[in-house]
Design an enzyme around this catalytic site. Sequence first.
Site, PDB file in Angstrom:
ATOM      1  N   GLU A  40       0.761  -0.872   0.530  1.00 59.92           N
ATOM      2  CA  GLU A  40       0.214  -0.042  -0.318  1.00 59.92           C
ATOM      3  C   GLU A  40       1.070   0.662   0.445  1.00 59.92           C
ATOM      4  OE1 GLU A  40      -2.595  -0.353   3.623  1.00 59.92           O
ATOM      5  OE2 GLU A  40      -3.852  -1.992   2.533  1.00 59.92           O
ATOM      6  N   GLU A 100      -5.709 -10.152  -2.641  1.00 60.10           N
ATOM      7  CA  GLU A 100      -6.280 -11.025  -0.471  1.00 60.10           C
ATOM      8  C   GLU A 100      -8.064 -10.249  -1.480  1.00 60.10           C
ATOM      9  OE1 GLU A 100      -5.268  -7.247   1.460  1.00 60.10           O
ATOM     10  OE2 GLU A 100      -3.273  -7.817   0.750  1.00 60.10           O
TER      11      GLU A 100
HETATM   12  C1  XIL Z   1      -6.391  -7.456   7.674  1.00 58.92           C
HETATM   13  C2  XIL Z   1      -6.352  -8.954   8.535  1.00 58.92           C
HETATM   14  O1  XIL Z   1      -6.442 -10.049   7.234  1.00 58.92           O
HETATM   15  C3  XIL Z   1      -6.617  -8.867   9.749  1.00 58.92           C
HETATM   16  O2  XIL Z   1      -6.839  -9.636  10.689  1.00 58.92           O
HETATM   17  C4  XIL Z   1      -6.302  -7.515  10.173  1.00 58.92           C
HETATM   18  O3  XIL Z   1      -6.343  -6.701  11.832  1.00 58.92           O
HETATM   19  C5  XIL Z   1      -6.148  -5.886  10.093  1.00 58.92           C
HETATM   20  O4  XIL Z   1      -5.264  -6.802   8.453  1.00 58.92           O
HETATM   21  N1  XIL Z   1      -4.660  -5.189   3.289  1.00 58.92           N
HETATM   22  C6  XIL Z   1      -3.468  -5.596   3.275  1.00 58.92           C
HETATM   23  C7  XIL Z   1      -3.827  -6.889   4.503  1.00 58.92           C
HETATM   24  O5  XIL Z   1      -2.361  -5.768   2.595  1.00 58.92           O
HETATM   25  O6  XIL Z   1      -2.851  -7.022   5.463  1.00 58.92           O
HETATM   26  C8  XIL Z   1      -5.060  -7.350   5.514  1.00 58.92           C
HETATM   27  O7  XIL Z   1      -4.648  -7.938   6.943  1.00 58.92           O
HETATM   28  C9  XIL Z   1      -6.120  -6.787   5.183  1.00 58.92           C
HETATM   29  C10 XIL Z   1      -5.966  -4.934   4.308  1.00 58.92           C
END
Ligand code: XIL
Length: 375
Positions: A137, A244
Amino acid sequence: MRFPLVMAGLAMIACSAVPAGAQLAAGKEKFLGNIVANSVPANFGAYWNQVTPENSSKWGSVESVRGTMNWTALDTAYQYATANGFRFKAHTLVWGSQYPSWITGLTPAEQRAEIEEWMTLLAARYPQIWAVDVVNEPVKTPLPFKNALGGDGATGWDWVITSFQLARQKFPNAKLLINEYGTENDAAARNQMLAIIALLKDRGLIDGIGIQAHAFNLDAMTAAQMRTCLDAYAATGLDLYITELDIRGTGATQTEAAQSAKYQELFPVMWEHGAVKGVTLWGYIVGQTWLANTGIVNADGTERAATTWLKSYLAGSPPPPPPPPPAPPTSPPASGGGGGGGGAPSPGFLGGLALLFVVRRLVGHPARTGGNRAR
Ligand code: XIL
Protein backbone atom coordinates in the site's frame (compact mmCIF):
# COMPACT_ATOMS: atom_id res chain seq x y z
CA MET A 1 17.50 -20.45 21.41
CA ARG A 2 16.76 -23.76 19.66
CA PHE A 3 13.18 -23.75 20.89
CA PRO A 4 11.68 -22.17 17.77
CA LEU A 5 13.30 -24.82 15.58
CA VAL A 6 11.83 -27.57 17.74
CA MET A 7 8.44 -25.92 17.44
CA ALA A 8 8.85 -25.72 13.69
CA GLY A 9 9.60 -29.41 13.55
CA LEU A 10 6.55 -30.25 15.63
CA ALA A 11 4.40 -28.02 13.46
CA MET A 12 5.62 -29.86 10.39
CA ILE A 13 4.74 -33.21 11.89
CA ALA A 14 1.32 -31.89 12.88
CA CYS A 15 0.62 -30.76 9.32
CA SER A 16 -0.23 -33.98 7.58
CA ALA A 17 0.00 -33.67 3.83
CA VAL A 18 -3.26 -33.20 2.00
CA PRO A 19 -4.13 -35.50 -0.88
CA ALA A 20 -2.38 -34.36 -4.03
CA GLY A 21 -4.72 -32.89 -6.58
CA ALA A 22 -7.51 -32.17 -4.12
CA GLN A 23 -7.44 -28.41 -4.51
CA LEU A 24 -9.71 -26.41 -6.83
CA ALA A 25 -6.82 -25.30 -9.01
CA ALA A 26 -4.74 -28.48 -8.78
CA GLY A 27 -3.14 -29.17 -12.12
CA LYS A 28 -4.13 -25.76 -13.48
CA GLU A 29 -1.70 -23.28 -14.94
CA LYS A 30 -2.62 -20.75 -12.26
CA PHE A 31 -2.83 -21.17 -8.50
CA LEU A 32 -5.81 -20.43 -6.28
CA GLY A 33 -4.66 -19.69 -2.75
CA ASN A 34 -5.86 -18.44 0.58
CA ILE A 35 -4.61 -17.05 3.86
CA VAL A 36 -3.52 -18.92 6.96
CA ALA A 37 -3.97 -17.26 10.36
CA ASN A 38 -2.56 -18.93 13.48
CA SER A 39 -3.52 -22.46 12.51
CA VAL A 40 -4.34 -24.18 9.25
CA PRO A 41 -8.05 -24.97 8.79
CA ALA A 42 -8.63 -28.71 8.39
CA ASN A 43 -10.23 -28.24 4.98
CA PHE A 44 -7.66 -25.77 3.60
CA GLY A 45 -6.08 -28.38 1.33
CA ALA A 46 -9.46 -29.35 -0.07
CA TYR A 47 -9.64 -25.98 -1.77
CA TRP A 48 -6.41 -23.98 -1.98
CA ASN A 49 -2.91 -24.51 -3.29
CA GLN A 50 -1.05 -21.33 -2.28
CA VAL A 51 -0.53 -19.80 1.16
CA THR A 52 -0.24 -16.20 2.34
CA PRO A 53 -0.04 -15.64 6.12
CA GLU A 54 -2.87 -13.35 7.18
CA ASN A 55 -0.90 -11.48 9.85
CA SER A 56 2.01 -13.62 10.97
CA SER A 57 4.54 -12.35 8.41
CA LYS A 58 3.91 -8.71 9.22
CA TRP A 59 6.77 -7.07 11.03
CA GLY A 60 4.55 -5.88 13.89
CA SER A 61 3.43 -9.47 14.52
CA VAL A 62 6.93 -10.94 14.50
CA GLU A 63 8.83 -8.28 16.41
CA SER A 64 6.33 -6.51 18.66
CA VAL A 65 9.12 -6.45 21.26
CA ARG A 66 12.36 -5.08 19.85
CA GLY A 67 14.90 -7.83 19.40
CA THR A 68 12.48 -10.67 20.29
CA MET A 69 11.23 -12.49 17.22
CA ASN A 70 8.02 -14.51 17.47
CA TRP A 71 7.94 -16.89 14.52
CA THR A 72 5.47 -19.43 15.88
CA ALA A 73 2.42 -18.75 13.70
CA LEU A 74 4.57 -18.06 10.67
CA ASP A 75 6.40 -21.37 11.12
CA THR A 76 3.05 -23.15 11.08
CA ALA A 77 1.93 -21.53 7.82
CA TYR A 78 5.31 -22.01 6.15
CA GLN A 79 5.71 -25.64 7.15
CA TYR A 80 2.22 -26.42 5.93
CA ALA A 81 2.81 -24.75 2.57
CA THR A 82 6.21 -26.26 1.91
CA ALA A 83 5.20 -29.74 3.12
CA ASN A 84 2.38 -29.69 0.57
CA GLY A 85 4.29 -28.10 -2.29
CA PHE A 86 2.20 -24.91 -2.18
CA ARG A 87 3.67 -21.54 -3.06
CA PHE A 88 4.32 -19.43 0.04
CA LYS A 89 4.20 -15.65 -0.05
CA ALA A 90 5.57 -13.40 2.69
CA HIS A 91 3.30 -10.47 3.43
CA THR A 92 4.82 -7.92 3.96
CA LEU A 93 8.22 -6.24 4.45
CA VAL A 94 7.51 -2.50 4.45
CA TRP A 95 4.03 -1.11 5.20
CA GLY A 96 2.66 1.97 6.89
CA SER A 97 0.50 -0.26 9.09
CA GLN A 98 1.12 -3.19 11.44
CA TYR A 99 4.78 -2.24 11.95
CA PRO A 100 6.32 -2.46 15.46
CA SER A 101 5.23 0.53 17.52
CA TRP A 102 8.73 0.99 18.96
CA ILE A 103 10.21 1.79 15.55
CA THR A 104 8.93 5.36 15.46
CA GLY A 105 10.98 6.27 18.55
CA LEU A 106 14.30 5.49 16.85
CA THR A 107 16.57 7.65 14.71
CA PRO A 108 16.37 7.13 10.93
CA ALA A 109 19.74 5.33 11.02
CA GLU A 110 18.52 2.98 13.73
CA GLN A 111 15.27 2.43 11.86
CA ARG A 112 17.17 1.56 8.70
CA ALA A 113 19.29 -0.99 10.57
CA GLU A 114 16.17 -2.54 12.08
CA ILE A 115 14.40 -2.76 8.71
CA GLU A 116 17.41 -4.50 7.19
CA GLU A 117 17.69 -6.88 10.13
CA TRP A 118 13.98 -7.77 9.82
CA MET A 119 14.45 -8.64 6.16
CA THR A 120 17.64 -10.60 6.84
CA LEU A 121 16.08 -12.72 9.59
CA LEU A 122 12.93 -13.43 7.60
CA ALA A 123 14.88 -14.50 4.52
CA ALA A 124 17.23 -16.71 6.54
CA ARG A 125 14.46 -18.56 8.35
CA TYR A 126 12.24 -19.19 5.31
CA PRO A 127 14.44 -20.02 2.33
CA GLN A 128 11.54 -21.34 0.25
CA ILE A 129 9.60 -18.11 0.14
CA TRP A 130 8.19 -17.98 -3.38
CA ALA A 131 7.20 -14.30 -3.41
CA VAL A 132 7.34 -11.27 -1.13
CA ASP A 133 5.06 -8.26 -0.92
CA VAL A 134 7.99 -5.90 -0.56
CA VAL A 135 5.98 -2.72 -0.07
CA ASN A 136 2.32 -2.88 0.84
CA GLU A 137 0.00 0.00 0.00
CA PRO A 138 2.61 2.63 -0.95
CA VAL A 139 -0.09 4.98 -2.26
CA LYS A 140 -2.84 4.42 0.31
CA THR A 141 -0.80 3.76 3.47
CA PRO A 142 2.71 5.18 3.07
CA LEU A 143 5.38 4.52 5.65
CA PRO A 144 5.49 7.08 8.49
CA PHE A 145 9.24 6.48 8.82
CA LYS A 146 10.03 6.53 5.11
CA ASN A 147 12.98 8.88 5.67
CA ALA A 148 14.88 5.86 6.96
CA LEU A 149 14.74 4.54 3.39
CA GLY A 150 15.56 7.76 1.58
CA GLY A 151 12.20 9.50 1.84
CA ASP A 152 10.53 10.76 -1.31
CA GLY A 153 13.83 11.86 -2.87
CA ALA A 154 14.34 12.91 -6.47
CA THR A 155 12.01 10.25 -7.87
CA GLY A 156 9.22 11.00 -5.40
CA TRP A 157 9.35 7.34 -4.36
CA ASP A 158 12.95 6.76 -3.26
CA TRP A 159 11.80 4.93 -0.13
CA VAL A 160 9.98 2.36 -2.25
CA ILE A 161 12.96 1.93 -4.55
CA THR A 162 15.28 1.46 -1.58
CA SER A 163 12.90 -1.12 -0.12
CA PHE A 164 13.03 -3.13 -3.33
CA GLN A 165 16.81 -2.81 -3.58
CA LEU A 166 17.15 -4.23 -0.09
CA ALA A 167 14.62 -6.96 -0.84
CA ARG A 168 16.50 -7.99 -3.98
CA GLN A 169 19.65 -8.41 -1.90
CA LYS A 170 17.96 -10.32 0.90
CA PHE A 171 15.54 -12.43 -1.19
CA PRO A 172 17.45 -13.11 -4.41
CA ASN A 173 15.30 -16.14 -5.29
CA ALA A 174 11.87 -14.70 -4.52
CA LYS A 175 9.51 -12.76 -6.73
CA LEU A 176 9.33 -9.18 -5.57
CA LEU A 177 5.81 -7.77 -5.63
CA ILE A 178 4.20 -4.45 -4.88
CA ASN A 179 0.70 -4.68 -3.39
CA GLU A 180 -2.09 -2.12 -3.21
CA TYR A 181 -5.82 -1.79 -2.64
CA GLY A 182 -8.43 0.54 -4.02
CA THR A 183 -6.90 1.01 -7.46
CA GLU A 184 -9.35 -1.45 -9.01
CA ASN A 185 -11.92 1.26 -9.71
CA ASP A 186 -9.82 4.38 -9.19
CA ALA A 187 -7.80 5.39 -12.24
CA ALA A 188 -5.98 8.22 -10.43
CA ALA A 189 -4.66 5.93 -7.71
CA ARG A 190 -3.81 3.31 -10.32
CA ASN A 191 -1.80 5.87 -12.29
CA GLN A 192 0.19 6.68 -9.15
CA MET A 193 0.91 2.98 -8.79
CA LEU A 194 1.91 2.74 -12.44
CA ALA A 195 4.38 5.58 -11.92
CA ILE A 196 5.99 3.75 -8.99
CA ILE A 197 6.01 0.49 -10.93
CA ALA A 198 7.74 2.18 -13.86
CA LEU A 199 10.53 3.40 -11.55
CA LEU A 200 10.99 -0.10 -10.18
CA LYS A 201 10.80 -1.77 -13.56
CA ASP A 202 13.40 0.58 -15.03
CA ARG A 203 15.75 -0.62 -12.30
CA GLY A 204 14.92 -4.31 -12.70
CA LEU A 205 13.58 -4.47 -9.17
CA ILE A 206 10.01 -5.74 -9.56
CA ASP A 207 8.58 -9.06 -10.70
CA GLY A 208 4.88 -8.67 -10.23
CA ILE A 209 1.94 -6.51 -9.22
CA GLY A 210 -0.42 -7.46 -6.42
CA ILE A 211 -4.00 -6.26 -6.70
CA GLN A 212 -5.75 -6.72 -3.37
CA ALA A 213 -9.32 -6.83 -4.76
CA HIS A 214 -11.29 -6.36 -1.56
CA ALA A 215 -15.08 -6.37 -1.30
CA PHE A 216 -15.37 -2.66 -0.53
CA ASN A 217 -14.13 -2.05 -4.05
CA LEU A 218 -15.27 -5.11 -5.98
CA ASP A 219 -18.85 -5.34 -4.74
CA ALA A 220 -19.76 -2.29 -6.79
CA MET A 221 -17.66 -3.10 -9.84
CA THR A 222 -18.58 -4.45 -13.23
CA ALA A 223 -16.66 -7.00 -15.26
CA ALA A 224 -15.72 -4.27 -17.73
CA GLN A 225 -14.22 -2.10 -14.98
CA MET A 226 -12.21 -5.03 -13.68
CA ARG A 227 -10.91 -5.76 -17.15
CA THR A 228 -9.89 -2.12 -17.57
CA CYS A 229 -7.89 -2.30 -14.35
CA LEU A 230 -6.15 -5.54 -15.25
CA ASP A 231 -5.37 -4.37 -18.77
CA ALA A 232 -3.81 -1.17 -17.41
CA TYR A 233 -1.51 -3.10 -15.09
CA ALA A 234 -0.80 -5.76 -17.72
CA ALA A 235 0.48 -3.06 -20.07
CA THR A 236 3.59 -2.93 -17.85
CA GLY A 237 4.46 -6.43 -19.05
CA LEU A 238 4.67 -7.65 -15.46
CA ASP A 239 2.85 -10.62 -13.99
CA LEU A 240 -0.31 -9.79 -12.05
CA TYR A 241 -1.61 -11.45 -8.91
CA ILE A 242 -4.99 -11.00 -7.28
CA THR A 243 -3.73 -11.07 -3.72
CA GLU A 244 -6.58 -10.52 -1.23
CA LEU A 245 -9.82 -11.30 -2.99
CA ASP A 246 -13.06 -11.11 -1.08
CA ILE A 247 -16.60 -10.40 -2.26
CA ARG A 248 -19.85 -9.83 -0.40
CA GLY A 249 -22.07 -9.08 -3.36
CA THR A 250 -24.14 -6.03 -3.97
CA GLY A 251 -27.29 -5.07 -2.15
CA ALA A 252 -27.88 -4.10 1.43
CA THR A 253 -28.54 -7.64 2.54
CA GLN A 254 -25.43 -9.16 0.98
CA THR A 255 -27.14 -12.46 0.43
CA GLU A 256 -25.50 -15.70 -0.50
CA ALA A 257 -27.06 -15.39 -3.95
CA ALA A 258 -25.72 -11.84 -4.41
CA GLN A 259 -22.24 -12.98 -3.40
CA SER A 260 -22.32 -15.86 -5.84
CA ALA A 261 -23.59 -13.61 -8.63
CA LYS A 262 -20.73 -11.15 -8.10
CA TYR A 263 -18.21 -13.99 -8.05
CA GLN A 264 -19.64 -15.23 -11.32
CA GLU A 265 -19.38 -11.74 -12.79
CA LEU A 266 -15.85 -10.87 -11.69
CA PHE A 267 -13.90 -14.04 -11.01
CA PRO A 268 -13.69 -15.22 -14.64
CA VAL A 269 -12.34 -11.81 -15.69
CA MET A 270 -9.47 -12.23 -13.21
CA TRP A 271 -8.87 -15.94 -13.68
CA GLU A 272 -8.91 -15.84 -17.47
CA HIS A 273 -6.80 -12.70 -17.88
CA GLY A 274 -3.54 -13.67 -19.55
CA ALA A 275 -1.38 -11.55 -17.24
CA VAL A 276 -2.92 -12.87 -14.02
CA LYS A 277 -0.81 -15.77 -12.77
CA GLY A 278 -2.72 -16.62 -9.63
CA VAL A 279 -5.51 -15.60 -7.30
CA THR A 280 -5.46 -15.56 -3.50
CA LEU A 281 -8.63 -15.16 -1.44
CA TRP A 282 -8.47 -13.27 1.86
CA GLY A 283 -10.20 -15.87 3.99
CA TYR A 284 -13.02 -18.27 3.19
CA ILE A 285 -14.65 -19.53 6.39
CA VAL A 286 -17.82 -17.68 7.39
CA GLY A 287 -17.25 -15.85 10.66
CA GLN A 288 -13.47 -16.01 10.33
CA THR A 289 -12.88 -13.42 7.63
CA TRP A 290 -11.48 -9.94 8.06
CA LEU A 291 -14.51 -8.42 6.34
CA ALA A 292 -17.86 -9.74 7.51
CA ASN A 293 -20.01 -11.61 4.98
CA THR A 294 -17.11 -12.50 2.70
CA GLY A 295 -16.80 -16.17 3.69
CA ILE A 296 -17.72 -18.76 1.07
CA VAL A 297 -17.59 -21.94 3.18
CA ASN A 298 -19.66 -22.23 6.37
CA ALA A 299 -17.94 -23.04 9.66
CA ASP A 300 -19.56 -26.49 9.61
CA GLY A 301 -17.92 -27.19 6.26
CA THR A 302 -21.00 -26.77 4.10
CA GLU A 303 -20.45 -24.63 1.06
CA ARG A 304 -22.11 -21.37 0.12
CA ALA A 305 -23.36 -20.83 -3.40
CA ALA A 306 -20.20 -18.98 -4.45
CA THR A 307 -18.13 -22.06 -3.66
CA THR A 308 -20.50 -24.37 -5.47
CA TRP A 309 -20.18 -22.18 -8.52
CA LEU A 310 -16.40 -21.75 -8.16
CA LYS A 311 -15.89 -25.50 -7.99
CA SER A 312 -17.88 -26.21 -11.10
CA TYR A 313 -16.32 -23.28 -12.97
CA LEU A 314 -12.80 -24.41 -12.16
CA ALA A 315 -13.63 -28.01 -12.89
CA GLY A 316 -14.36 -26.72 -16.36
CA SER A 317 -17.64 -28.48 -16.51
CA PRO A 318 -18.60 -28.70 -20.14
CA PRO A 319 -21.27 -26.39 -21.48
CA PRO A 320 -24.73 -27.83 -21.89
CA PRO A 321 -24.98 -29.98 -24.99
CA PRO A 322 -26.50 -28.42 -28.08
CA PRO A 323 -30.20 -28.95 -28.57
CA PRO A 324 -31.01 -32.26 -30.23
CA PRO A 325 -31.85 -32.19 -33.90
CA PRO A 326 -35.53 -32.04 -34.65
CA ALA A 327 -37.18 -35.42 -34.28
CA PRO A 328 -38.10 -37.08 -37.55
CA PRO A 329 -41.79 -36.84 -38.28
CA THR A 330 -43.88 -39.78 -37.22
CA SER A 331 -45.98 -39.56 -40.32
CA PRO A 332 -44.72 -38.87 -43.83
CA PRO A 333 -44.48 -35.15 -44.48
CA ALA A 334 -47.04 -33.65 -46.71
CA SER A 335 -45.41 -33.16 -50.07
CA GLY A 336 -45.07 -29.75 -51.55
CA GLY A 337 -46.49 -26.50 -50.25
CA GLY A 338 -44.51 -24.34 -47.87
CA GLY A 339 -41.22 -26.21 -48.37
CA GLY A 340 -38.75 -27.27 -45.72
CA GLY A 341 -39.50 -28.79 -42.36
CA GLY A 342 -39.42 -32.42 -41.36
CA GLY A 343 -37.24 -35.19 -42.61
CA ALA A 344 -34.01 -36.52 -41.14
CA PRO A 345 -31.31 -33.91 -40.59
CA SER A 346 -28.79 -33.80 -43.36
CA PRO A 347 -25.17 -34.88 -42.69
CA GLY A 348 -24.19 -31.24 -43.18
CA PHE A 349 -26.58 -30.16 -40.43
CA LEU A 350 -25.23 -32.77 -38.01
CA GLY A 351 -21.66 -31.79 -38.88
CA GLY A 352 -22.52 -28.17 -38.17
CA LEU A 353 -23.90 -29.09 -34.77
CA ALA A 354 -20.81 -31.12 -33.95
CA LEU A 355 -18.60 -28.20 -34.98
CA LEU A 356 -20.65 -25.81 -32.85
CA PHE A 357 -20.25 -28.13 -29.88
CA VAL A 358 -16.46 -28.29 -30.28
CA VAL A 359 -16.17 -24.52 -30.70
CA ARG A 360 -18.30 -23.89 -27.61
CA ARG A 361 -16.13 -26.22 -25.58
CA LEU A 362 -13.01 -24.41 -26.71
CA VAL A 363 -14.14 -20.82 -26.30
CA GLY A 364 -16.54 -21.29 -23.44
CA HIS A 365 -13.89 -22.31 -20.90
CA PRO A 366 -10.62 -20.60 -21.69
CA ALA A 367 -9.36 -21.32 -18.19
CA ARG A 368 -8.96 -24.89 -19.31
CA THR A 369 -6.98 -24.08 -22.39
CA GLY A 370 -3.52 -22.63 -22.26
CA GLY A 371 -2.51 -19.40 -20.59
CA ASN A 372 0.83 -18.93 -19.01
CA ARG A 373 2.06 -21.14 -16.26
CA ALA A 374 2.05 -19.49 -12.87
CA ARG A 375 5.57 -18.88 -11.68
C1 XIL B 1 -5.85 -7.58 7.77
C2 XIL B 1 -6.07 -8.87 8.54
O1 XIL B 1 -6.90 -9.72 7.78
C3 XIL B 1 -6.70 -8.58 9.87
O2 XIL B 1 -6.73 -9.75 10.68
C4 XIL B 1 -5.89 -7.50 10.62
O3 XIL B 1 -6.56 -7.17 11.81
C5 XIL B 1 -5.72 -6.28 9.76
O4 XIL B 1 -5.12 -6.65 8.53
N1 XIL B 1 -4.79 -5.26 3.37
C6 XIL B 1 -3.73 -6.06 3.68
C7 XIL B 1 -3.87 -7.10 4.72
O5 XIL B 1 -2.69 -5.98 3.01
O6 XIL B 1 -2.68 -7.33 5.42
C8 XIL B 1 -4.96 -6.76 5.70
O7 XIL B 1 -5.13 -7.85 6.60
C9 XIL B 1 -6.23 -6.42 4.98
C10 XIL B 1 -6.04 -5.23 4.08
